[in-house]
Design a protein around this motif. Sequence first.
Motif, PDB file in Angstrom:
ATOM      1  N   SER A  86       0.829  -1.199   0.000  1.00 25.90           N
ATOM      2  CA  SER A  86       0.000   0.000   0.000  1.00 25.90           C
ATOM      3  C   SER A  86       0.868   1.255   0.000  1.00 25.90           C
ATOM      4  N   SER A  87       0.295   2.377   0.435  1.00 24.96           N
ATOM      5  CA  SER A  87       1.071   3.615   0.547  1.00 24.96           C
ATOM      6  C   SER A  87       2.222   3.471   1.527  1.00 24.96           C
ATOM      7  N   ILE A  88       2.108   2.557   2.487  1.00 16.64           N
ATOM      8  CA  ILE A  88       3.162   2.373   3.477  1.00 16.64           C
ATOM      9  C   ILE A  88       4.352   1.634   2.859  1.00 16.64           C
ATOM     10  N   SER A  89       4.181   1.081   1.675  1.00 13.01           N
ATOM     11  CA  SER A  89       5.299   0.547   0.896  1.00 13.01           C
ATOM     12  C   SER A  89       5.655   1.452  -0.280  1.00 13.01           C
ATOM     13  N   HIS A  90       4.679   2.219  -0.758  1.00 14.80           N
ATOM     14  CA  HIS A  90       4.927   3.216  -1.795  1.00 14.80           C
ATOM     15  C   HIS A  90       5.803   4.337  -1.223  1.00 14.80           C
ATOM     16  N   CYS A  91       5.535   4.734   0.038  1.00 19.09           N
ATOM     17  CA  CYS A  91       6.406   5.635   0.812  1.00 19.09           C
ATOM     18  C   CYS A  91       6.465   7.049   0.243  1.00 19.09           C
ATOM     19  N   LEU A  92       5.314   7.661   0.020  1.00 16.28           N
ATOM     20  CA  LEU A  92       5.296   9.031  -0.466  1.00 16.28           C
ATOM     21  C   LEU A  92       5.990   9.990   0.495  1.00 16.28           C
ATOM     22  N   GLU A  93       5.980   9.677   1.786  1.00 14.19           N
ATOM     23  CA  GLU A  93       6.532  10.580   2.802  1.00 14.19           C
ATOM     24  C   GLU A  93       8.029  10.393   3.018  1.00 14.19           C
ATOM     25  N   ALA A  94       8.663   9.462   2.317  1.00 15.52           N
ATOM     26  CA  ALA A  94      10.103   9.257   2.470  1.00 15.52           C
ATOM     27  C   ALA A  94      10.855  10.515   2.048  1.00 15.52           C
ATOM     28  N   ASP A  95      12.099  10.643   2.518  1.00 12.09           N
ATOM     29  CA  ASP A  95      12.875  11.851   2.228  1.00 12.09           C
ATOM     30  C   ASP A  95      13.505  11.845   0.842  1.00 12.09           C
ATOM     31  N   GLY A  96      13.297  10.809   0.099  1.00 16.43           N
ATOM     32  CA  GLY A  96      13.805  10.708  -1.262  1.00 16.43           C
ATOM     33  C   GLY A  96      13.568   9.313  -1.789  1.00 16.43           C
ATOM     34  N   PRO A  97      13.794   9.089  -3.064  1.00 12.50           N
ATOM     35  CA  PRO A  97      13.483   7.782  -3.646  1.00 12.50           C
ATOM     36  C   PRO A  97      14.319   6.642  -3.082  1.00 12.50           C
ATOM     37  N   THR A  98      15.527   6.912  -2.611  1.00 13.15           N
ATOM     38  CA  THR A  98      16.311   5.833  -2.002  1.00 13.15           C
ATOM     39  C   THR A  98      16.061   5.727  -0.503  1.00 13.15           C
ATOM     40  N   GLY A  99      15.119   6.526   0.024  1.00 12.66           N
ATOM     41  CA  GLY A  99      14.757   6.444   1.432  1.00 12.66           C
ATOM     42  C   GLY A  99      13.484   5.668   1.688  1.00 12.66           C
ATOM     43  N   THR A 100      12.858   5.121   0.630  1.00 16.08           N
ATOM     44  CA  THR A 100      11.697   4.259   0.846  1.00 16.08           C
ATOM     45  C   THR A 100      12.176   2.968   1.494  1.00 16.08           C
ATOM     46  N   TRP A 101      11.334   2.363   2.319  1.00 17.06           N
ATOM     47  CA  TRP A 101      11.844   1.200   3.055  1.00 17.06           C
ATOM     48  C   TRP A 101      12.182   0.020   2.139  1.00 17.06           C
ATOM     49  N   PRO A 102      11.460  -0.240   1.029  1.00 22.93           N
ATOM     50  CA  PRO A 102      11.915  -1.339   0.168  1.00 22.93           C
ATOM     51  C   PRO A 102      13.291  -1.087  -0.447  1.00 22.93           C
ATOM     52  N   VAL A 103      13.599   0.163  -0.817  1.00 18.96           N
ATOM     53  CA  VAL A 103      14.910   0.454  -1.404  1.00 18.96           C
ATOM     54  C   VAL A 103      16.004   0.343  -0.345  1.00 18.96           C
ATOM     55  N   VAL A 104      15.734   0.834   0.863  1.00 18.08           N
ATOM     56  CA  VAL A 104      16.708   0.686   1.954  1.00 18.08           C
ATOM     57  C   VAL A 104      16.988  -0.792   2.209  1.00 18.08           C
ATOM     58  N   ALA A 105      15.936  -1.605   2.275  1.00 18.09           N
ATOM     59  CA  ALA A 105      16.110  -3.039   2.542  1.00 18.09           C
ATOM     60  C   ALA A 105      16.848  -3.725   1.400  1.00 18.09           C
ATOM     61  N   ALA A 106      16.534  -3.362   0.168  1.00 20.35           N
ATOM     62  CA  ALA A 106      17.191  -3.988  -0.983  1.00 20.35           C
ATOM     63  C   ALA A 106      18.682  -3.695  -0.989  1.00 20.35           C
ATOM     64  N   ALA A 107      19.047  -2.457  -0.663  1.00 18.47           N
ATOM     65  CA  ALA A 107      20.467  -2.101  -0.630  1.00 18.47           C
ATOM     66  C   ALA A 107      21.197  -2.915   0.424  1.00 18.47           C
ATOM     67  N   LEU A 108      20.580  -3.090   1.590  1.00 18.85           N
ATOM     68  CA  LEU A 108      21.213  -3.859   2.663  1.00 18.85           C
ATOM     69  C   LEU A 108      21.267  -5.349   2.332  1.00 18.85           C
ATOM     70  N   GLY A 109      20.256  -5.827   1.598  1.00 23.06           N
ATOM     71  CA  GLY A 109      20.204  -7.247   1.249  1.00 23.06           C
ATOM     72  C   GLY A 109      20.942  -7.603  -0.016  1.00 23.06           C
ATOM     73  N   GLY A 110      21.455  -6.607  -0.742  1.00 19.92           N
ATOM     74  CA  GLY A 110      22.187  -6.885  -1.966  1.00 19.92           C
ATOM     75  C   GLY A 110      21.323  -7.427  -3.086  1.00 19.92           C
ATOM     76  N   VAL A 111      20.057  -6.975  -3.155  1.00 23.77           N
ATOM     77  CA  VAL A 111      19.150  -7.428  -4.202  1.00 23.77           C
ATOM     78  C   VAL A 111      18.631  -6.215  -4.965  1.00 23.77           C
ATOM     79  N   GLU A 112      17.966  -6.471  -6.076  1.00 22.08           N
ATOM     80  CA  GLU A 112      17.359  -5.406  -6.871  1.00 22.08           C
ATOM     81  C   GLU A 112      15.850  -5.460  -6.689  1.00 22.08           C
ATOM     82  N   VAL A 113      15.246  -4.346  -6.255  1.00 18.40           N
ATOM     83  CA  VAL A 113      13.830  -4.350  -5.928  1.00 18.40           C
ATOM     84  C   VAL A 113      13.003  -3.774  -7.068  1.00 18.40           C
ATOM     85  N   ILE A 114      11.846  -4.375  -7.298  1.00 21.55           N
ATOM     86  CA  ILE A 114      10.798  -3.849  -8.168  1.00 21.55           C
ATOM     87  C   ILE A 114       9.604  -3.589  -7.256  1.00 21.55           C
TER      88      ILE A 114
END
Length: 381
Positions: A178-206
């Motif tokens: 939902s919006s809690i994964s879309h993350c409109l309120e994040a401080d930037g596109p790499t600050g959404t929680w799926p992107v943060v998690a993907a960077a830490l996990g070494g994977v590419e997120v869609i």
Amino acid sequence: MAMRTFPLVGGPVEIRGALDLERTQAGVMPRRLPAWTKEQYQDPSVYGVTVMPSGVRLVFRTDARELEFEVLTSTGQLDTDPRPRPTGMLELLVDGAHAGRRQAPMGNVVRMAAPGAAQRLVPGEPGTVRFAGLPMGMKNVELWLPQQTPTELVALRADGEVLAPLPDGRRRWVHHGSSISHCLEADGPTGTWPVVAAALGGVEVINLSQAGNAMLDPYVARTIRDMPADLISLKVGINIVGLATFRLRTFGPAVHGFLDTIRDGHPDTPLLLISPVSCPALDTTPGPTTMGPDGKITALGDPADVARGALSLTVVRDELARIMAARRARDPHLHYLDGRELLGPHEVDDLADGLHPTAAAYRRMGKRFAAHAFADDGPFR
């Protein structure tokens, strides 16, 4: 060296995170669902959130020291607001490290009297953002688009060569929420929680998350079924409760059907089912919801109706856990995570409107997800 223009489509640049590129008068508009899904939208807001490019990025190699990106954004403005909503940030990564961020230029403005009212377009012009002083030599570059603002891609210019990216071997993680994964309120596109998690996990997120529209829509399940994925996660429940779209009788079969469709294409792919994070207004009270005069979400349902099949977040969490237990014996690659492990009852002060996490909370959620999912004994190990 003089700046050269490189094609954004049909050339060396890959546009990742988008499943459709819609031709516009200005250029191309990335969309996060395939074109064929458009005829199945019951609500026009679905189109609006699919062109908000959460997780969409341009990827290429270059030896340029300077890059220019020309884009045309579209942002909203209520008639009662003195100025349009912020356009968000464009972020540049070079060899995986942050190399700059720029405010996306103001372009089109969509005016309306109130949310959901008739829209009036105030046309704007494309704008250019520039990143200079990049390191010498050939390097891997990613330009991340603002997660909350539809962005038409007009031109890419560089003072060096632009080449296609090399395969990097990372696993592909497909996430829907939902919006809690879309993350409109994040401080930037790499600050959404799926992107943060993907960077830490070494994977590419869609990220196929759709603000306000995570409704177990069959066309989303078919999209995931048909696309390459090494890892899949689904965050289910908050929109369904917030809009009172299901009762207990229909919710469980809808979840099963969504999972069955995905499993038709990915029978053995690790799949993590995630329940809602904490939201006090809906934890024990069913929807629908509205925003109160204090700017906080308020549930309009009757708690007594839960006994007759209305859904609260507590009921949804219990039902998802039951579904997980029922399917686990024949689906050992199915896993479950209580969303309150990402943001729990002790952190509700981080829900600015009672529903959506703050930018700092989104980053914390990404770290927690990565620590759970990508741990040695985690579902995405």
